[in-house]
Scaffold this motif. Structure first.
Motif, PDB file in Angstrom:
ATOM      1  N   ASN A  91       0.808  -1.213   0.000  1.00 56.14           N
ATOM      2  CA  ASN A  91       0.000   0.000   0.000  1.00 56.14           C
ATOM      3  C   ASN A  91       0.846   1.269   0.000  1.00 56.14           C
ATOM      4  O   ASN A  91       0.332   2.357   0.235  1.00 56.14           O
ATOM      5  CB  ASN A  91      -0.941  -0.007   1.201  1.00 56.14           C
ATOM      6  CG  ASN A  91      -2.136  -0.914   0.992  1.00 56.14           C
ATOM      7  OD1 ASN A  91      -3.113  -0.537   0.356  1.00 56.14           O
ATOM      8  ND2 ASN A  91      -2.047  -2.140   1.515  1.00 56.14           N
ATOM      9  N   ALA A  92       2.128   1.097  -0.258  1.00 58.50           N
ATOM     10  CA  ALA A  92       3.030   2.249  -0.384  1.00 58.50           C
ATOM     11  C   ALA A  92       3.197   2.590  -1.863  1.00 58.50           C
ATOM     12  O   ALA A  92       3.347   1.698  -2.699  1.00 58.50           O
ATOM     13  CB  ALA A  92       4.388   1.929   0.235  1.00 58.50           C
ATOM     14  N   SER A  93       3.162   3.856  -2.177  1.00 64.05           N
ATOM     15  CA  SER A  93       3.254   4.256  -3.585  1.00 64.05           C
ATOM     16  C   SER A  93       4.374   5.258  -3.837  1.00 64.05           C
ATOM     17  O   SER A  93       4.513   5.736  -4.967  1.00 64.05           O
ATOM     18  CB  SER A  93       1.917   4.851  -4.039  1.00 64.05           C
ATOM     19  OG  SER A  93       1.541   5.937  -3.209  1.00 64.05           O
ATOM     20  N   ASN A  94       5.159   5.583  -2.816  1.00 58.92           N
ATOM     21  CA  ASN A  94       6.213   6.577  -2.984  1.00 58.92           C
ATOM     22  C   ASN A  94       7.487   5.963  -3.565  1.00 58.92           C
ATOM     23  O   ASN A  94       7.580   4.751  -3.751  1.00 58.92           O
ATOM     24  CB  ASN A  94       6.493   7.273  -1.661  1.00 58.92           C
ATOM     25  CG  ASN A  94       5.407   8.276  -1.300  1.00 58.92           C
ATOM     26  OD1 ASN A  94       4.615   8.688  -2.149  1.00 58.92           O
ATOM     27  ND2 ASN A  94       5.339   8.671  -0.039  1.00 58.92           N
ATOM     28  N   ASP A  95       8.472   6.824  -3.813  1.00 60.16           N
ATOM     29  CA  ASP A  95       9.703   6.389  -4.503  1.00 60.16           C
ATOM     30  C   ASP A  95      10.575   5.485  -3.634  1.00 60.16           C
ATOM     31  O   ASP A  95      11.273   4.608  -4.143  1.00 60.16           O
ATOM     32  CB  ASP A  95      10.523   7.608  -4.931  1.00 60.16           C
ATOM     33  CG  ASP A  95       9.742   8.529  -5.846  1.00 60.16           C
ATOM     34  OD1 ASP A  95       9.107   8.011  -6.790  1.00 60.16           O
ATOM     35  OD2 ASP A  95       9.752   9.747  -5.618  1.00 60.16           O
ATOM     36  N   MET A  96      10.562   5.712  -2.326  1.00 57.09           N
ATOM     37  CA  MET A  96      11.358   4.922  -1.388  1.00 57.09           C
ATOM     38  C   MET A  96      10.440   4.434  -0.278  1.00 57.09           C
ATOM     39  O   MET A  96       9.536   5.156   0.142  1.00 57.09           O
ATOM     40  CB  MET A  96      12.490   5.765  -0.778  1.00 57.09           C
ATOM     41  CG  MET A  96      13.416   6.424  -1.777  1.00 57.09           C
ATOM     42  SD  MET A  96      14.573   7.575  -0.964  1.00 57.09           S
ATOM     43  CE  MET A  96      13.477   8.947  -0.576  1.00 57.09           C
ATOM     44  N   VAL A  97      10.681   3.207   0.199  1.00 53.27           N
ATOM     45  CA  VAL A  97       9.871   2.657   1.282  1.00 53.27           C
ATOM     46  C   VAL A  97      10.786   2.118   2.372  1.00 53.27           C
ATOM     47  O   VAL A  97      11.657   1.287   2.110  1.00 53.27           O
ATOM     48  CB  VAL A  97       8.948   1.524   0.789  1.00 53.27           C
ATOM     49  CG1 VAL A  97       8.003   1.092   1.916  1.00 53.27           C
ATOM     50  CG2 VAL A  97       8.153   1.955  -0.434  1.00 53.27           C
ATOM     51  N   VAL A  98      10.581   2.607   3.591  1.00 54.64           N
ATOM     52  CA  VAL A  98      11.329   2.127   4.757  1.00 54.64           C
ATOM     53  C   VAL A  98      10.378   1.344   5.653  1.00 54.64           C
ATOM     54  O   VAL A  98       9.263   1.803   5.930  1.00 54.64           O
ATOM     55  CB  VAL A  98      11.949   3.295   5.552  1.00 54.64           C
ATOM     56  CG1 VAL A  98      12.483   2.816   6.900  1.00 54.64           C
ATOM     57  CG2 VAL A  98      13.065   3.946   4.745  1.00 54.64           C
ATOM     58  N   THR A  99      10.784   0.162   6.091  1.00 58.00           N
ATOM     59  CA  THR A  99      10.020  -0.601   7.079  1.00 58.00           C
ATOM     60  C   THR A  99      10.766  -0.554   8.408  1.00 58.00           C
ATOM     61  O   THR A  99      11.983  -0.749   8.445  1.00 58.00           O
ATOM     62  CB  THR A  99       9.839  -2.063   6.643  1.00 58.00           C
ATOM     63  OG1 THR A  99      11.116  -2.663   6.376  1.00 58.00           O
ATOM     64  CG2 THR A  99       8.973  -2.149   5.398  1.00 58.00           C
ATOM     65  N   ILE A 100      10.026  -0.295   9.478  1.00 52.15           N
ATOM     66  CA  ILE A 100      10.633  -0.172  10.801  1.00 52.15           C
ATOM     67  C   ILE A 100       9.602  -0.599  11.852  1.00 52.15           C
ATOM     68  O   ILE A 100       8.397  -0.366  11.675  1.00 52.15           O
ATOM     69  CB  ILE A 100      11.121   1.272  11.058  1.00 52.15           C
ATOM     70  CG1 ILE A 100      11.891   1.380  12.374  1.00 52.15           C
ATOM     71  CG2 ILE A 100       9.968   2.270  11.013  1.00 52.15           C
ATOM     72  CD1 ILE A 100      12.599   2.730  12.565  1.00 52.15           C
ATOM     73  N   ASP A 101      10.059  -1.248  12.909  1.00 57.16           N
ATOM     74  CA  ASP A 101       9.149  -1.683  13.966  1.00 57.16           C
ATOM     75  C   ASP A 101       8.507  -0.484  14.651  1.00 57.16           C
ATOM     76  O   ASP A 101       9.144   0.560  14.841  1.00 57.16           O
ATOM     77  CB  ASP A 101       9.899  -2.502  15.022  1.00 57.16           C
ATOM     78  CG  ASP A 101      10.334  -3.860  14.479  1.00 57.16           C
ATOM     79  OD1 ASP A 101       9.927  -4.202  13.362  1.00 57.16           O
ATOM     80  OD2 ASP A 101      11.084  -4.567  15.180  1.00 57.16           O
ATOM     81  N   ALA A 102       7.252  -0.646  15.054  1.00 57.38           N
ATOM     82  CA  ALA A 102       6.501   0.446  15.668  1.00 57.38           C
ATOM     83  C   ALA A 102       7.082   0.871  17.012  1.00 57.38           C
ATOM     84  O   ALA A 102       6.883   2.005  17.442  1.00 57.38           O
ATOM     85  CB  ALA A 102       5.042   0.047  15.845  1.00 57.38           C
ATOM     86  N   ASP A 103       7.813  -0.026  17.689  1.00 59.62           N
ATOM     87  CA  ASP A 103       8.394   0.340  18.989  1.00 59.62           C
ATOM     88  C   ASP A 103       9.664   1.173  18.844  1.00 59.62           C
ATOM     89  O   ASP A 103      10.220   1.657  19.835  1.00 59.62           O
ATOM     90  CB  ASP A 103       8.675  -0.912  19.822  1.00 59.62           C
ATOM     91  CG  ASP A 103       9.594  -1.904  19.107  1.00 59.62           C
ATOM     92  OD1 ASP A 103      10.306  -1.503  18.176  1.00 59.62           O
ATOM     93  OD2 ASP A 103       9.581  -3.091  19.492  1.00 59.62           O
ATOM     94  N   LEU A 104      10.157   1.333  17.599  1.00 61.18           N
ATOM     95  CA  LEU A 104      11.351   2.131  17.283  1.00 61.18           C
ATOM     96  C   LEU A 104      12.589   1.681  18.056  1.00 61.18           C
ATOM     97  O   LEU A 104      13.449   2.491  18.391  1.00 61.18           O
ATOM     98  CB  LEU A 104      11.098   3.628  17.548  1.00 61.18           C
ATOM     99  CG  LEU A 104      10.022   4.294  16.686  1.00 61.18           C
ATOM    100  CD1 LEU A 104      10.067   5.808  16.859  1.00 61.18           C
ATOM    101  CD2 LEU A 104      10.168   3.929  15.211  1.00 61.18           C
ATOM    102  N   GLN A 105      12.702   0.376  18.302  1.00 61.03           N
ATOM    103  CA  GLN A 105      13.969  -0.136  18.828  1.00 61.03           C
ATOM    104  C   GLN A 105      15.056  -0.019  17.767  1.00 61.03           C
ATOM    105  O   GLN A 105      16.225   0.139  18.087  1.00 61.03           O
ATOM    106  CB  GLN A 105      13.811  -1.594  19.283  1.00 61.03           C
ATOM    107  CG  GLN A 105      13.077  -1.758  20.601  1.00 61.03           C
ATOM    108  CD  GLN A 105      13.135  -3.182  21.123  1.00 61.03           C
ATOM    109  OE1 GLN A 105      12.255  -3.978  20.840  1.00 61.03           O
ATOM    110  NE2 GLN A 105      14.169  -3.498  21.857  1.00 61.03           N
ATOM    111  N   ASP A 106      14.643  -0.091  16.504  1.00 57.62           N
ATOM    112  CA  ASP A 106      15.554   0.232  15.405  1.00 57.62           C
ATOM    113  C   ASP A 106      15.631   1.753  15.314  1.00 57.62           C
ATOM    114  O   ASP A 106      14.608   2.437  15.321  1.00 57.62           O
ATOM    115  CB  ASP A 106      15.038  -0.362  14.094  1.00 57.62           C
ATOM    116  CG  ASP A 106      14.918  -1.873  14.161  1.00 57.62           C
ATOM    117  OD1 ASP A 106      15.753  -2.496  14.817  1.00 57.62           O
ATOM    118  OD2 ASP A 106      13.972  -2.418  13.560  1.00 57.62           O
ATOM    119  N   ASP A 107      16.825   2.279  15.236  1.00 50.96           N
ATOM    120  CA  ASP A 107      17.065   3.715  15.352  1.00 50.96           C
ATOM    121  C   ASP A 107      16.523   4.487  14.148  1.00 50.96           C
ATOM    122  O   ASP A 107      17.073   4.390  13.046  1.00 50.96           O
ATOM    123  CB  ASP A 107      18.574   3.945  15.494  1.00 50.96           C
ATOM    124  CG  ASP A 107      18.920   5.385  15.815  1.00 50.96           C
ATOM    125  OD1 ASP A 107      17.998   6.232  15.845  1.00 50.96           O
ATOM    126  OD2 ASP A 107      20.107   5.669  16.047  1.00 50.96           O
TER     127      ASP A 107
END
Length: 319
Positions: A91-107
């Motif tokens: 459901n993403a339509s932009n040029d770049m897509v980043v996936t990241i956990d909702a808890d933001l343990q990934d910086d």
């Protein structure tokens, strides 16, 4: 100097994240807003509500009233972590897509570095954890064993890479051609793209709530990874079966020799009991391994959807 700015989608898969989603939104927007007209032309936050039973959807709908850049993909059920990521990506339509956990343990501050790597020519940028001390003892050690096992079985993997990554719109288009249900996206993207960049970061502690990755989910993910990309376990079973057959022939020849040629009295029951126990256990294990492949093939043959959407809330593109 960036010649042409691109648009960005950030996918946040959520399952019972009502305690962290507000803080995560605040932190993400604080990083992304300064990038506007500097590194990105525009951005959207795609929040995937993956069958949450708490107030996650209500919280995100409240946030959407304040921020029209939030797009909510509300799934009808819990389709697993890989399923929720897939729903966000599709459901993403932009040029770049980043996936990241909702808890933001990934910086999330590393998103800027990922974007820069993309502008340098990489369609795939992987976030790699340098420090996993915030993970439990069980998760740290099983993760290390897991990556070693994948390498032994010939499965492409990047050690300590989770699902924090950037992929281009073009690479996402290729990923959508893969319709398998037992998904291991970390392996799929590596099977699609051999040229990728790495961004290292220290994994942070979860601020509130609890991890959704319990031992059972981790084991299931590992089985998906192995059975989706390697037939080595079945090949090993075939080799061991042949070795067992040869060993049995030599054992039978030895017993016959002792019985007919020498005067040694053989107490056969003990030997037979040991052999039956060993190979009975091996047979049960082998059947279990083959069963994993058969079971997953059975699920694939049903051709059920990877996810089903109840509703999409999109204020920005609403008519």
């Amino acid at each position: 100097m960036i010649s042409k700015l691109k648009t960005l989608s950030v996918v946040l898969p959520c399952h019972n994240e009502e305690l962290v989603i507000h803080n995560s939104w605040e932190e993400l927007t604080s990083f992304l807003e300064p990038l506007l007209n500097n590194m990105i032309l525009d951005y959207e936050l795609i929040v995937v509500n993956n069958g949450s039973t708490d107030g996650t959807l209500k919280k995100v709908l409240e946030l959407q009233k304040r921020d029209k850049k939030i797009k909510i993909v509300d799934l009808r059920n819990n389709y697993g972590y890989q399923g929720s990521i897939t729903a966000g990506l599709y459901n993403a339509s932009n040029d770049m897509v980043v996936t990241i956990d909702a808890d933001l343990q990934d910086d999330p501050s590393k998103i800027k570095e990922m974007i820069q790597k993309h502008y340098e020519g990489f369609d795939l940028v992987l976030g790699v954890r340098v420090d996993r001390m915030t993970d439990s003892f069980f998760k740290r050690n099983t993760a290390s064993i897991f990556y070693k096992l994948l390498n032994m079985l010939g499965v492409k993997s990047v050690p300590h890479h989770g699902d924090f990554r950037l992929i281009s719109k073009e690479l996402l288009s290729d990923l959508k051609k893969y319709n398998e249900k037992n998904r291991y996206i970390r392996g799929l993207v590596l099977s699609l793209e051999s040229k990728f960049a790495l961004v290292e970061y220290n994994r942070r502690a979860r601020k509130s709530g609890e991890t959704k990755f319990k031992p059972a989910q981790l084991i299931d993910l590992a089985l998906d990874a192995i059975t989706s990309f390697s037939i080595s376990p079945i090949r090993v079973i075939s080799i061991l079966g042949f070795i067992t057959f040869v060993f049995s022939l030599f054992s039978a020849a030895y017993i016959l020799y002792q019985y007919f040629v020498t005067d040694i009295k053989i107490q056969g029951w003990a030997f037979i009991a040991i052999i039956v126990s060993i190979f009975g256990g091996l047979n049960a294990f082998f059947i279990g391994v083959v069963g994993e492949y058969v079971g997953r093939s059975y699920l694939e043959s049903k051709n059920r959807p990877i996810f089903v959407i109840r509703k999409i809330y999109d204020k920005k593109n609403a008519s």
